[in-house]
Design a protein around this motif. Structure first.
Motif, PDB file in Angstrom:
ATOM      1  N   GLY A 113      61.986  -8.838 -53.155  1.00  0.00           N
ATOM      2  CA  GLY A 113      62.300  -9.055 -51.956  1.00  0.00           C
ATOM      3  C   GLY A 113      63.367  -8.066 -51.479  1.00  0.00           C
ATOM      4  N   ILE A 114      64.296  -7.648 -52.432  1.00  0.00           N
ATOM      5  CA  ILE A 114      65.306  -6.741 -52.129  1.00  0.00           C
ATOM      6  C   ILE A 114      64.628  -5.257 -51.949  1.00  0.00           C
ATOM      7  N   ARG A 117      63.179  -4.614 -48.568  1.00  0.00           N
ATOM      8  CA  ARG A 117      64.000  -4.090 -47.581  1.00  0.00           C
ATOM      9  C   ARG A 117      64.310  -2.684 -47.628  1.00  0.00           C
ATOM     10  N   TYR A 118      64.397  -2.170 -48.601  1.00  0.00           N
ATOM     11  CA  TYR A 118      64.745  -0.607 -48.641  1.00  0.00           C
ATOM     12  C   TYR A 118      63.511   0.086 -48.453  1.00  0.00           C
ATOM     13  N   TRP A 119      62.338  -0.626 -48.979  1.00  0.00           N
ATOM     14  CA  TRP A 119      61.001   0.235 -48.617  1.00  0.00           C
ATOM     15  C   TRP A 119      60.806   0.496 -47.057  1.00  0.00           C
ATOM     16  N   ARG A 120      61.163  -0.566 -46.451  1.00  0.00           N
ATOM     17  CA  ARG A 120      61.081  -0.515 -45.086  1.00  0.00           C
ATOM     18  C   ARG A 120      61.815   0.463 -44.367  1.00  0.00           C
ATOM     19  N   GLY A 121      63.121   0.218 -44.850  1.00  0.00           N
ATOM     20  CA  GLY A 121      64.049   1.394 -44.079  1.00  0.00           C
ATOM     21  C   GLY A 121      63.478   2.807 -44.393  1.00  0.00           C
TER      22      GLY A 121
END
Length: 203
Positions: A113-114, A117-121
């Motif tokens: 889950g964490i 978030r970074y992959w989407r960014g």
């Protein structure tokens, strides 16, 4: 200007996707190895792991609440360390696999889950860079097309001027060969009008 195209290897693309499960699985395996070597039901080891996990979580909280919005990378690292220590402590202290496997599944889900978030960014950044590259490439292509059209127009004008100069020279030579041609007439009255030539008679 053409930008270099970088083709990443499939392994380099796959490593970030499997890193969370590899990390939590490694902690689980090391915790069970520790369990097999005498950590099971060891109060001292349990207290040590609790203290370490609490210390890492406290460090993460301080890093997140620091001046200027905190250090997100440091806070994330501290919280991840705290979770890993807690998982290792439970895996080493508990008898059986039920609780360690449950905590491993929860930790893996939280890690993904964490990471998502970074992959989407990162994906947004990559797409933005790709769009900017396309815009720059289209701009360069447009400039090249305009310059090519301009150069073609200049070449055509020069070719037309050369053809006109050649025709004028031919006409002057032809006029000079006519009977009664007076070269001083050009000086006195400017360039005289050239006589009309009937092309059908020449052929």
């Amino acid at each position: 200007m053409n930008e270099p195209l970088v083709q990443r290897h499939w392994a380099a693309l796959a490593v970030p996707r499997v890193a969370p499960v590899i990390g939590t699985s490694t902690v689980l395996i090391l915790g069970r190895i520790w369990n097999a070597n005498g950590a099971e039901h060891s109060t001292g080891n349990a207290v040590l792991m609790v203290a370490l996990a609490a210390g890492a979580a406290t460090a993460g909280a301080f890093a997140a609440a620091g001046h200027g919005g905190g250090d997100g990378v440091l806070a994330g690292t501290a919280f991840a360390t705290s979770g890993a220590l807690a998982l290792a402590g439970v895996a080493g202290y508990a008898d059986g696999w039920s609780l360690p496997i449950l905590l491993w599944a929860v930790a893996t889900a939280v890690a993904y889950g964490i990471a998502a978030r970074y992959w989407r960014g990162d994906r947004r950044t990559t797409l933005a860079h790709h769009r900017q590259s396309e815009v720059r490439r289209e701009g360069h292509a447009h400039v090249e097309r305009v310059e090519a059209l301009r150069a073609g127009a200049q070449i055509e004008v020069a070719r037309s001027g050369a053809a006109y100069a050649e025709q004028l020279a031919t006409a002057l030579i032809t006029r000079a060969a006519l009977p009664g041609y007076d070269p001083q007439a050009i000086t006195r009255a400017g360039l005289p009008e050239l006589p009309a030539v009937d092309i059908t008679k020449e052929h």
